[in-house]
Design a protein around this motif. Structure first.
Motif, mmCIF file in Angstrom:
data_model
loop_
_atom_site.group_PDB
_atom_site.id
_atom_site.type_symbol
_atom_site.label_atom_id
_atom_site.label_comp_id
_atom_site.label_asym_id
_atom_site.label_seq_id
_atom_site.Cartn_x
_atom_site.Cartn_y
_atom_site.Cartn_z
ATOM 1 N N ALA A 194 0.824 -1.219 0.000
ATOM 2 C CA ALA A 194 0.000 0.000 0.000
ATOM 3 C C ALA A 194 0.856 1.266 0.000
ATOM 4 C CB ALA A 194 -0.935 -0.003 1.206
ATOM 5 N N GLU A 195 1.956 1.244 0.770
ATOM 6 C CA GLU A 195 2.814 2.427 0.880
ATOM 7 C C GLU A 195 3.974 2.413 -0.108
ATOM 8 O OE1 GLU A 195 3.949 2.939 5.010
ATOM 9 O OE2 GLU A 195 1.979 2.195 5.649
ATOM 10 N N ASN A 196 4.139 1.277 -0.827
ATOM 11 C CA ASN A 196 5.245 1.118 -1.765
ATOM 12 C C ASN A 196 6.571 1.484 -1.090
ATOM 13 O OD1 ASN A 196 6.657 0.557 -4.073
ATOM 14 N ND2 ASN A 196 5.899 2.306 -5.244
ATOM 15 N N ALA A 197 6.779 0.891 0.083
ATOM 16 C CA ALA A 197 7.959 1.228 0.874
ATOM 17 C C ALA A 197 8.445 0.014 1.659
ATOM 18 C CB ALA A 197 7.626 2.352 1.854
ATOM 19 N N VAL A 198 9.739 0.003 1.945
ATOM 20 C CA VAL A 198 10.304 -1.025 2.816
ATOM 21 C C VAL A 198 9.798 -0.773 4.221
ATOM 22 C CG1 VAL A 198 12.437 -1.955 3.799
ATOM 23 C CG2 VAL A 198 12.358 -1.304 1.376
ATOM 24 N N LYS A 199 9.360 -1.824 4.874
ATOM 25 C CA LYS A 199 8.812 -1.723 6.224
ATOM 26 C C LYS A 199 9.644 -2.594 7.164
ATOM 27 C CE LYS A 199 5.359 0.180 6.671
ATOM 28 N NZ LYS A 199 5.174 1.574 7.004
ATOM 29 N N LYS A 200 10.079 -2.025 8.275
ATOM 30 C CA LYS A 200 10.745 -2.770 9.345
ATOM 31 C C LYS A 200 9.891 -2.580 10.575
ATOM 32 C CE LYS A 200 15.459 -2.444 7.662
ATOM 33 N NZ LYS A 200 16.849 -2.185 8.034
ATOM 34 N N GLU A 201 9.199 -3.641 10.961
ATOM 35 C CA GLU A 201 8.226 -3.532 12.041
ATOM 36 C C GLU A 201 8.187 -4.802 12.873
ATOM 37 O OE1 GLU A 201 4.329 -2.463 10.692
ATOM 38 O OE2 GLU A 201 5.066 -0.825 9.446
ATOM 39 N N VAL A 202 7.497 -4.697 13.987
ATOM 40 C CA VAL A 202 7.176 -5.848 14.816
ATOM 41 C C VAL A 202 5.658 -5.988 14.737
ATOM 42 C CG1 VAL A 202 7.263 -6.852 17.116
ATOM 43 C CG2 VAL A 202 9.157 -5.420 16.318
ATOM 44 N N PRO A 203 5.165 -6.984 14.013
ATOM 45 C CA PRO A 203 3.709 -7.122 13.847
ATOM 46 C C PRO A 203 3.003 -7.326 15.186
ATOM 47 C CG PRO A 203 4.877 -8.590 12.346
ATOM 48 C CD PRO A 203 5.891 -8.008 13.274
ATOM 49 N N VAL A 204 1.792 -6.794 15.275
ATOM 50 C CA VAL A 204 0.984 -6.951 16.490
ATOM 51 C C VAL A 204 -0.050 -8.056 16.339
ATOM 52 C CG1 VAL A 204 1.337 -4.568 17.234
ATOM 53 C CG2 VAL A 204 -0.610 -5.122 15.762
ATOM 54 N N SER A 205 -0.101 -8.674 15.143
ATOM 55 C CA SER A 205 -1.022 -9.787 14.926
ATOM 56 C C SER A 205 -0.384 -10.765 13.947
ATOM 57 C CB SER A 205 -2.357 -9.279 14.379
ATOM 58 O OG SER A 205 -2.179 -8.682 13.114
ATOM 59 N N GLY A 206 -0.985 -11.929 13.842
ATOM 60 C CA GLY A 206 -0.524 -12.936 12.901
ATOM 61 C C GLY A 206 0.536 -13.856 13.480
ATOM 62 N N PRO A 207 1.046 -14.779 12.657
ATOM 63 C CA PRO A 207 2.000 -15.771 13.147
ATOM 64 C C PRO A 207 3.350 -15.184 13.555
ATOM 65 C CG PRO A 207 1.658 -16.033 10.784
ATOM 66 C CD PRO A 207 0.660 -15.021 11.265
ATOM 67 N N TYR A 208 3.659 -13.980 13.115
ATOM 68 C CA TYR A 208 4.930 -13.348 13.478
ATOM 69 C C TYR A 208 4.735 -12.215 14.486
ATOM 70 C CZ TYR A 208 6.381 -16.164 9.590
ATOM 71 O OH TYR A 208 6.604 -17.239 8.765
ATOM 72 N N ARG A 209 3.623 -12.249 15.195
ATOM 73 C CA ARG A 209 3.338 -11.250 16.221
ATOM 74 C C ARG A 209 4.506 -11.209 17.213
ATOM 75 N NH1 ARG A 209 -1.237 -13.303 18.863
ATOM 76 N NH2 ARG A 209 0.210 -14.393 20.181
ATOM 77 N N GLY A 210 5.018 -9.993 17.440
ATOM 78 C CA GLY A 210 6.097 -9.810 18.403
ATOM 79 C C GLY A 210 7.486 -10.107 17.873
ATOM 80 N N VAL A 211 7.613 -10.498 16.600
ATOM 81 C CA VAL A 211 8.906 -10.827 16.003
ATOM 82 C C VAL A 211 9.247 -9.766 14.960
ATOM 83 C CG1 VAL A 211 10.183 -12.544 14.656
ATOM 84 C CG2 VAL A 211 8.482 -13.289 16.337
ATOM 85 N N PRO A 212 10.441 -9.177 15.015
ATOM 86 C CA PRO A 212 10.802 -8.173 14.004
ATOM 87 C C PRO A 212 10.816 -8.777 12.599
ATOM 88 C CG PRO A 212 12.376 -8.168 15.822
ATOM 89 C CD PRO A 212 11.505 -9.369 16.004
ATOM 90 N N VAL A 213 10.245 -8.051 11.656
ATOM 91 C CA VAL A 213 10.255 -8.468 10.250
ATOM 92 C C VAL A 213 10.680 -7.286 9.394
ATOM 93 C CG1 VAL A 213 8.454 -10.215 10.574
ATOM 94 C CG2 VAL A 213 7.811 -7.910 9.838
ATOM 95 N N VAL A 214 11.189 -7.608 8.220
ATOM 96 C CA VAL A 214 11.465 -6.578 7.212
ATOM 97 C C VAL A 214 10.803 -7.045 5.926
ATOM 98 C CG1 VAL A 214 13.733 -7.534 6.587
ATOM 99 C CG2 VAL A 214 13.222 -5.143 6.093
ATOM 100 N N VAL A 215 10.075 -6.130 5.288
ATOM 101 C CA VAL A 215 9.308 -6.436 4.083
ATOM 102 C C VAL A 215 9.634 -5.377 3.033
ATOM 103 C CG1 VAL A 215 7.006 -6.715 3.100
ATOM 104 C CG2 VAL A 215 7.454 -7.484 5.439
ATOM 105 N N ALA A 216 9.910 -5.858 1.817
ATOM 106 C CA ALA A 216 10.205 -4.945 0.711
ATOM 107 C C ALA A 216 9.166 -5.125 -0.384
ATOM 108 C CB ALA A 216 11.595 -5.228 0.155
ATOM 109 N N PRO A 217 8.755 -4.016 -0.995
ATOM 110 C CA PRO A 217 7.821 -4.153 -2.118
ATOM 111 C C PRO A 217 8.540 -4.721 -3.343
ATOM 112 C CG PRO A 217 8.457 -1.861 -1.839
ATOM 113 C CD PRO A 217 9.082 -2.628 -0.707
ATOM 114 N N VAL A 218 7.802 -5.464 -4.156
ATOM 115 C CA VAL A 218 8.261 -5.878 -5.476
ATOM 116 C C VAL A 218 7.628 -4.884 -6.427
ATOM 117 C CG1 VAL A 218 8.195 -7.702 -7.224
ATOM 118 C CG2 VAL A 218 8.376 -8.302 -4.783
ATOM 119 N N ARG A 219 8.455 -4.235 -7.249
ATOM 120 C CA ARG A 219 7.958 -3.149 -8.104
ATOM 121 C C ARG A 219 8.014 -3.525 -9.575
ATOM 122 N NH1 ARG A 219 11.408 0.101 -4.201
ATOM 123 N NH2 ARG A 219 9.892 1.063 -2.794
ATOM 124 N N ASP A 220 7.071 -2.953 -10.333
ATOM 125 C CA ASP A 220 7.086 -3.142 -11.779
ATOM 126 C C ASP A 220 8.019 -2.121 -12.423
ATOM 127 O OD1 ASP A 220 5.676 -0.720 -11.866
ATOM 128 O OD2 ASP A 220 3.783 -1.642 -12.460
#
Length: 140
Positions: free
Chosen positions: A63-89
């Motif tokens: 949605a933001e077309n941006a790299v996100k470094k967060e600790v999710p508050v829900s889902g299977p990775y709740r409380g675990v740091p993740v990094v997510v990068a968009p795949v762009r056209d």
């Protein structure tokens, strides 16, 4: 010959070969991915454990077309740091996202230093630690 297309409408099956390769490149760290228009996959321990996966950080990265470094508050990775990068056209629009567990986020030195005093109090009972009377040489 099989053909896989990475596009905004890619299905979970389209993503498996690339995401599995990323999983193995990262020494089998958990990896997730989805396209913009379809749910995606979650890979752990060398296998697809969910082929209808989505997550809040994957969705935010798209949605933001941006790299996100967060600790999710829900889902299977709740409380675990993740990094997510968009795949762009080719025009730079986000058509999907790939995320991994962020092992660098687990060892956050700045946070450790912030809590240094509290850790010393828990371990030693005093801060600074050890007091001269608590040193190893004082116990001999």
């Amino acid at each position: 010959m099989d053909q896989y297309i990475i596009a905004a409408s890619s299905t979970p099956a389209d993503l498996v070969p690339v995401v599995m390769a990323v999983h193995h490149l990262l020494n089998r760290l958990p990896v997730t991915a989805r396209s913009r228009d379809q749910p995606g996959i979650r890979i752990e321990e060398g296998r697809v454990v969910d082929d209808r996966y989505t997550g809040p950080v994957l969705e935010a990265a798209i949605a933001e077309n941006a790299v996100k470094k967060e600790v999710p508050v829900s889902g299977p990775y709740r409380g675990v740091p993740v990094v997510v990068a968009p795949v762009r056209d080719g025009s730079g629009a986000a058509i999907g996202a790939i995320g991994v567990v962020d092992i660098t986020g687990i060892f956050d030195l700045a946070t450790l230093m912030e809590h240094h005093s509290a850790i010393l109090q828990q371990v030693c009972g005093k801060d600074p630690c050890p007091l001269p009377s608590e040193s190893v040489s004082a116990r001999r």
